[in-house]
Scaffold this active site. Structure first.
Site, PDB file in Angstrom:
ATOM      1  N   GLY A  46     -36.484  29.684  14.356  1.00  0.00           N
ATOM      2  CA  GLY A  46     -35.907  28.577  13.296  1.00  0.00           C
ATOM      3  C   GLY A  46     -34.487  28.939  12.963  1.00  0.00           C
ATOM      4  N   GLN A  51     -28.270  29.705   6.488  1.00  0.00           N
ATOM      5  CA  GLN A  51     -27.870  31.055   7.070  1.00  0.00           C
ATOM      6  C   GLN A  51     -26.431  30.868   7.812  1.00  0.00           C
ATOM      7  OE1 GLN A  51     -32.253  30.705   8.795  1.00  0.00           O
ATOM      8  NE2 GLN A  51     -31.774  32.926   8.782  1.00  0.00           N
ATOM      9  N   CYS A  92     -36.599  37.708   9.940  1.00  0.00           N
ATOM     10  CA  CYS A  92     -35.838  36.594   9.503  1.00  0.00           C
ATOM     11  C   CYS A  92     -34.326  37.046  10.410  1.00  0.00           C
ATOM     12  CB  CYS A  92     -35.275  36.502   8.099  1.00  0.00           C
ATOM     13  SG  CYS A  92     -34.249  35.468   7.645  1.00  0.00           S
ATOM     14  N   LEU A  93     -33.652  36.043  10.824  1.00  0.00           N
ATOM     15  CA  LEU A  93     -32.293  36.294  11.692  1.00  0.00           C
ATOM     16  C   LEU A  93     -31.343  36.915  10.654  1.00  0.00           C
ATOM     17  CD1 LEU A  93     -32.202  33.340  13.971  1.00  0.00           C
ATOM     18  CD2 LEU A  93     -32.763  35.809  14.723  1.00  0.00           C
ATOM     19  N   HIS A 134     -40.783  28.927   5.681  1.00  0.00           N
ATOM     20  CA  HIS A 134     -39.775  29.961   5.731  1.00  0.00           C
ATOM     21  C   HIS A 134     -38.450  29.450   5.650  1.00  0.00           C
ATOM     22  CE1 HIS A 134     -38.091  33.956   7.440  1.00  0.00           C
ATOM     23  NE2 HIS A 134     -37.033  32.973   7.654  1.00  0.00           N
ATOM     24  N   GLU A 135     -38.206  28.242   6.458  1.00  0.00           N
ATOM     25  CA  GLU A 135     -36.906  27.609   6.368  1.00  0.00           C
ATOM     26  C   GLU A 135     -36.487  26.874   5.305  1.00  0.00           C
ATOM     27  OE1 GLU A 135     -35.293  28.767   8.831  1.00  0.00           O
ATOM     28  OE2 GLU A 135     -36.582  29.110  10.212  1.00  0.00           O
ATOM     29  N   HIS A 138     -35.327  28.816   2.660  1.00  0.00           N
ATOM     30  CA  HIS A 138     -34.017  29.190   2.805  1.00  0.00           C
ATOM     31  C   HIS A 138     -32.911  27.951   2.033  1.00  0.00           C
ATOM     32  CE1 HIS A 138     -33.240  32.826   5.423  1.00  0.00           C
ATOM     33  NE2 HIS A 138     -34.059  32.221   6.168  1.00  0.00           N
TER      34      HIS A 138
HETATM   35  O1  GNR Z   1     -37.003  33.879  14.350  1.00  0.00           O
HETATM   36  C1  GNR Z   1     -37.748  33.974  13.423  1.00  0.00           C
HETATM   37  N1  GNR Z   1     -38.892  34.149  13.381  1.00  0.00           N
HETATM   38  C2  GNR Z   1     -40.142  34.076  12.333  1.00  0.00           C
HETATM   39  C3  GNR Z   1     -41.200  34.763  12.442  1.00  0.00           C
HETATM   40  C4  GNR Z   1     -42.117  34.835  11.580  1.00  0.00           C
HETATM   41  C5  GNR Z   1     -41.917  33.935  10.631  1.00  0.00           C
HETATM   42  C6  GNR Z   1     -40.741  33.355  10.420  1.00  0.00           C
HETATM   43  C7  GNR Z   1     -39.690  33.356  11.540  1.00  0.00           C
HETATM   44  S1  GNR Z   1     -38.160  32.345  11.083  1.00  0.00           S
HETATM   45  C8  GNR Z   1     -37.164  33.423  11.902  1.00  0.00           C
HETATM   46  C9  GNR Z   1     -35.556  33.003  12.288  1.00  0.00           C
HETATM   47  C10 GNR Z   1     -35.207  32.789  10.829  1.00  0.00           C
HETATM   48  O2  GNR Z   1     -34.953  33.532  10.286  1.00  0.00           O
HETATM   49  N2  GNR Z   1     -35.181  31.376  10.229  1.00  0.00           N
HETATM   50  O3  GNR Z   1     -34.821  31.403   9.003  1.00  0.00           O
HETATM   51 NI    NI Z   2     -35.057  33.275   8.129  1.00  0.00          NI
END
Ligand code: GNR
Ligand code: NI
Length: 173
Positions: A46, A51, A92-93, A134-135, A138
């Site tokens: 995601g 980001q 998270c990236l 999670h997104e 953000h």
């Molecule tokens: O790549 C991602 N893997 C992930 C793994 C477990 C829970 C959430 C994520 S999201 C993350 C990519 C990201 O940072 N999205 O904002």
């Molecule tokens: Ni993230």
């Protein structure tokens, strides 16, 4: 398709609250293309516009094995969350190399515009439900490490700042 730069925690710009997308137009379609390129290249499931320093309510997701089922959510809104919760390890990236448990609703229903500007409803559980929550965090300026204890968060902050210094030293050589 352009590779976009992903902001890294603790960059304060990650805490900007995103504004609604006013119109699903050519600019948004181009941005979605660049965000998908960036997400696939970084091997993420995601990516929120926040980001890549665009503070509009836009996320791309692909939790499929084949990395061939992109989901685009514009102005997303969670309209139902299950009372049941689940703890999952998240990454998270914007916080590379850090994984820790976060408690979230096990299942959700989200409404969002698609790339055609049409309102869609998605029911999600499992990894997709985790990723959508999670997104959407953000977009509200929230990074998952904010759910962790202050001690863990401070350790992560130090680790990220040190990594940034090391990266900059590497670049200067
Ligand atoms: O790549 C991602 N893997 C992930 C793994 C477990 C829970 C959430 C994520 S999201 C993350 C990519 C990201 O940072 N999205 O904002
Ligand atoms: Ni993230």
């Amino acid at each position: 398709m352009t590779q976009l730069t992903i902001l890294r925690y603790p960059d304060p710009r990650l805490h900007t609250v995103a504004q609604p997308v006013a119109a699903v137009d050519a600019r948004i379609r181009a941005l979605v293309g660049d965000m998908l390129t960036t997400m696939y290249e970084a091997q993420g499931i995601g990516l929120a516009a926040s980001q890549v320093n665009v503070h509009e309510q836009l996320v791309v997701i692909d939790v499929s094995e084949g990395r061939d089922q992109p989901l685009v959510l514009i102005n997303p809104e969670i309209v139902w969350s299950s009372p049941e919760t689940q703890v999952n390890d998240e990454g998270c990236l914007s916080v590379p190399g850090v994984y820790d448990g976060v408690e979230r609703a096990s299942a959700i229903r989200v409404q969002a515009l698609d790339l055609g500007g049409n309102l869609q409803t998605h029911n999600a559980d499992g990894l997709l439900a985790v990723c959508i929550q999670h997104e959407l965090d953000h977009l509200m300026g929230k990074v998952f490490v904010e759910y962790l204890s202050p001690l863990k968060r401070n350790r992560i902050r130090s680790k990220m700042l040190k990594q940034k210094k090391d990266d900059e030293r590497e670049e200067a050589r």
